[in-house]
Design a protein around this motif. Structure first.
Motif, PDB file in Angstrom:
ATOM      1  N   CYS A 152     -38.346  -8.406  20.524  1.00  0.00           N
ATOM      2  CA  CYS A 152     -38.811  -7.748  21.748  1.00  0.00           C
ATOM      3  C   CYS A 152     -40.327  -7.660  21.731  1.00  0.00           C
ATOM      4  CB  CYS A 152     -38.226  -6.338  21.861  1.00  0.00           C
ATOM      5  SG  CYS A 152     -36.439  -6.310  22.058  1.00  0.00           S
ATOM      6  N   TRP A 153     -40.909  -7.707  22.911  1.00  0.00           N
ATOM      7  CA  TRP A 153     -42.349  -7.568  23.062  1.00  0.00           C
ATOM      8  C   TRP A 153     -42.614  -6.245  23.767  1.00  0.00           C
ATOM      9  CZ3 TRP A 153     -39.628 -11.921  22.893  1.00  0.00           C
ATOM     10  CH2 TRP A 153     -40.098 -12.940  22.076  1.00  0.00           C
ATOM     11  N   VAL A 154     -43.449  -5.429  23.138  1.00  0.00           N
ATOM     12  CA  VAL A 154     -43.774  -4.100  23.657  1.00  0.00           C
ATOM     13  C   VAL A 154     -45.283  -3.949  23.730  1.00  0.00           C
ATOM     14  CG1 VAL A 154     -41.661  -3.052  22.731  1.00  0.00           C
ATOM     15  CG2 VAL A 154     -43.736  -3.042  21.353  1.00  0.00           C
ATOM     16  N   ARG A 155     -45.716  -2.924  24.484  1.00  0.00           N
ATOM     17  CA  ARG A 155     -47.141  -2.638  24.563  1.00  0.00           C
ATOM     18  C   ARG A 155     -47.344  -1.158  24.816  1.00  0.00           C
ATOM     19  NH1 ARG A 155     -49.751  -1.961  29.439  1.00  0.00           N
ATOM     20  NH2 ARG A 155     -48.403  -1.919  31.240  1.00  0.00           N
ATOM     21  N   GLN A 156     -48.511  -0.682  24.480  1.00  0.00           N
ATOM     22  CA  GLN A 156     -48.943   0.663  24.858  1.00  0.00           C
ATOM     23  C   GLN A 156     -49.677   0.529  26.189  1.00  0.00           C
ATOM     24  OE1 GLN A 156     -48.717   3.781  23.505  1.00  0.00           O
ATOM     25  NE2 GLN A 156     -47.409   3.070  21.852  1.00  0.00           N
ATOM     26  N   GLN A 157     -49.515   1.474  27.072  1.00  0.00           N
ATOM     27  CA  GLN A 157     -50.184   1.386  28.375  1.00  0.00           C
ATOM     28  C   GLN A 157     -51.695   1.317  28.212  1.00  0.00           C
ATOM     29  OE1 GLN A 157     -48.267   4.719  30.402  1.00  0.00           O
ATOM     30  NE2 GLN A 157     -47.278   3.217  31.723  1.00  0.00           N
ATOM     31  N   ALA A 158     -52.231   1.969  27.200  1.00  0.00           N
ATOM     32  CA  ALA A 158     -53.681   1.970  26.981  1.00  0.00           C
ATOM     33  C   ALA A 158     -54.196   0.616  26.490  1.00  0.00           C
ATOM     34  CB  ALA A 158     -54.052   3.058  25.975  1.00  0.00           C
ATOM     35  N   TRP A 159     -53.311  -0.281  26.026  1.00  0.00           N
ATOM     36  CA  TRP A 159     -53.736  -1.566  25.497  1.00  0.00           C
ATOM     37  C   TRP A 159     -54.111  -2.571  26.568  1.00  0.00           C
ATOM     38  CZ3 TRP A 159     -49.307  -2.714  21.470  1.00  0.00           C
ATOM     39  CH2 TRP A 159     -49.403  -1.804  20.424  1.00  0.00           C
ATOM     40  N   GLY A 160     -53.686  -2.371  27.798  1.00  0.00           N
ATOM     41  CA  GLY A 160     -53.893  -3.372  28.836  1.00  0.00           C
ATOM     42  C   GLY A 160     -52.717  -4.329  28.880  1.00  0.00           C
ATOM     43  N   ARG A 161     -52.617  -5.089  29.943  1.00  0.00           N
ATOM     44  CA  ARG A 161     -51.449  -5.952  30.164  1.00  0.00           C
ATOM     45  C   ARG A 161     -51.400  -7.184  29.267  1.00  0.00           C
ATOM     46  NH1 ARG A 161     -48.130  -4.222  33.850  1.00  0.00           N
ATOM     47  NH2 ARG A 161     -48.862  -2.916  35.533  1.00  0.00           N
ATOM     48  N   LEU A 162     -52.502  -7.623  28.728  1.00  0.00           N
ATOM     49  CA  LEU A 162     -52.522  -8.858  27.947  1.00  0.00           C
ATOM     50  C   LEU A 162     -52.328  -8.647  26.443  1.00  0.00           C
ATOM     51  CD1 LEU A 162     -55.394 -10.742  29.794  1.00  0.00           C
ATOM     52  CD2 LEU A 162     -52.936 -10.937  30.131  1.00  0.00           C
ATOM     53  N   VAL A 163     -52.268  -7.409  26.004  1.00  0.00           N
ATOM     54  CA  VAL A 163     -52.092  -7.112  24.584  1.00  0.00           C
ATOM     55  C   VAL A 163     -50.671  -6.596  24.369  1.00  0.00           C
ATOM     56  CG1 VAL A 163     -52.932  -5.772  22.633  1.00  0.00           C
ATOM     57  CG2 VAL A 163     -54.532  -6.532  24.395  1.00  0.00           C
ATOM     58  N   HIS A 164     -49.927  -7.242  23.470  1.00  0.00           N
ATOM     59  CA  HIS A 164     -48.555  -6.820  23.191  1.00  0.00           C
ATOM     60  C   HIS A 164     -48.240  -7.017  21.719  1.00  0.00           C
ATOM     61  CE1 HIS A 164     -48.355 -11.098  24.347  1.00  0.00           C
ATOM     62  NE2 HIS A 164     -47.502 -11.171  23.344  1.00  0.00           N
ATOM     63  N   TRP A 165     -47.091  -6.499  21.314  1.00  0.00           N
ATOM     64  CA  TRP A 165     -46.676  -6.523  19.924  1.00  0.00           C
ATOM     65  C   TRP A 165     -45.226  -6.984  19.873  1.00  0.00           C
ATOM     66  CZ3 TRP A 165     -45.361  -1.601  16.754  1.00  0.00           C
ATOM     67  CH2 TRP A 165     -45.269  -1.906  15.398  1.00  0.00           C
ATOM     68  N   GLU A 166     -44.903  -7.913  18.979  1.00  0.00           N
ATOM     69  CA  GLU A 166     -43.548  -8.421  18.825  1.00  0.00           C
ATOM     70  C   GLU A 166     -42.852  -7.666  17.691  1.00  0.00           C
ATOM     71  OE1 GLU A 166     -41.269 -12.556  17.630  1.00  0.00           O
ATOM     72  OE2 GLU A 166     -43.392 -12.616  18.121  1.00  0.00           O
TER      73      GLU A 166
END
Length: 71
Positions: A47-61
């Protein structure tokens, strides 16, 4: 001759939670002061997740089994 054994589910099988894109999730053992992650997508057990503060182009698998839905 021994009697046939009843069928049992494998001990390693688990039921994965259905997570929808856009839902908020937490990691297992996530610190309480860390906000939930937003789920981008899941595919093949990842799954790919992100923090809202990271912006839309930064995610974590992460592995799907590490996530749990926020109630």
């Amino acid at each position: 001759m021994t009697a046939p054994q009843p069928l049992r589910a494998a001990a390693t099988s688990t039921v994965l939670e259905l997570l929808q894109p856009g839902a908020f999730v937490k990691l297992r053992n996530q610190p309480e002061d860390l906000p939930p992650f937003q789920l981008i997508r899941c595919r093949g057990g990842r799954c790919w997740v992100r923090q809202q503060a990271w912006g839309r182009l930064v995610h974590w698998e992460v592995a799907h089994r590490q996530l749990t839905a926020v109630a």
